[in-house]
Design an enzyme around this catalytic site. Structure first.
Site, PDB file in Angstrom:
ATOM      1  N   HIS A 101       0.847  -1.199   0.000  1.00  0.00           N
ATOM      2  CA  HIS A 101       0.000   0.000   0.000  1.00  0.00           C
ATOM      3  C   HIS A 101       0.872   1.234   0.000  1.00  0.00           C
ATOM      4  CE1 HIS A 101       0.746  -1.209   4.174  1.00  0.00           C
ATOM      5  NE2 HIS A 101       0.733   0.083   4.458  1.00  0.00           N
ATOM      6  N   HIS A 103       0.822   5.234   1.141  1.00  0.00           N
ATOM      7  CA  HIS A 103       0.164   6.289   1.908  1.00  0.00           C
ATOM      8  C   HIS A 103       0.240   7.591   1.111  1.00  0.00           C
ATOM      9  CE1 HIS A 103       0.419   4.220   5.963  1.00  0.00           C
ATOM     10  NE2 HIS A 103       1.372   3.554   5.320  1.00  0.00           N
TER      11      HIS A 103
END
Ligand code: 5GP
Ligand code: ZN
Length: 138
Positions: A101, A103
């Protein structure tokens, strides 16, 4: 490729609801449950990769353009003055969820200091040796 035990696989593929700000065939972008600032978002690939090193080049290649799109929307939609793009690999690097992922963290003038470090010092000889060690492993 999904991992049945992975919470981000479930969120990315809509099995668990989330505050979604963007979705396409490859990614879902959600708001972080523990935001560093208002609007803190996570870009989740729909396929499971443990980290950036596991991701195929097509998926990895789409991450930065998407981060730019989301960051620009944070500036326009939330009045953010800038944003950080952060991606952690490995627990020593702060990764806590082992599904790749990215941010995207909106930043506001006068907001708290974050994503920073104390600069060290390095001699040019040491930098050259370190560069050689990385080059040899590429
Ligand atoms: P990491 O430390 O692995 O780079 O980031 C994991 C992030 O995921 C953290 O910022 C954490 O707040 C967020 N997070 C963990 N579990 C959930 C969840 O179930 N939903 C959402 N929206 N965010 C989560
Ligand atoms: Zn996963």
């Amino acid at each position: 490729m999904k991992d049945g035990n992975c919470i981000f696989c479930k969120i990315a593929n809509g099995e668990i609801p989330s505050a979604t700000v963007y979705e396409d065939d490859d990614f879902r972008v959600i708001l972080d449950l523990g935001p560093a600032s208002r609007g803190h978002a996570l870009i989740l690939p729909k396929n499971h990769f443990k980290d950036i090193c596991e991701a195929d080049e097509v998926t990895a290649g789409k991450l930065f353009p998407l981060a730019a799109k989301i960051g620009a929307a944070m500036k326009k939609g939330l009045g953010a003055d800038g944003f950080n793009v952060v991606q952690n690999n490995g627990s020593c690097a702060g990764q806590t969820v082992f599904h790749l992922h990215v941010h995207v963290i909106p930043r506001y003038e006068g907001g708290p200091v974050m994503v920073s470090w104390d600069p060290g010092k390095a001699e040019s000889e040491e930098l050259a040796k370190t560069a050689d060690a990385i080059k040899a492993a590429l």
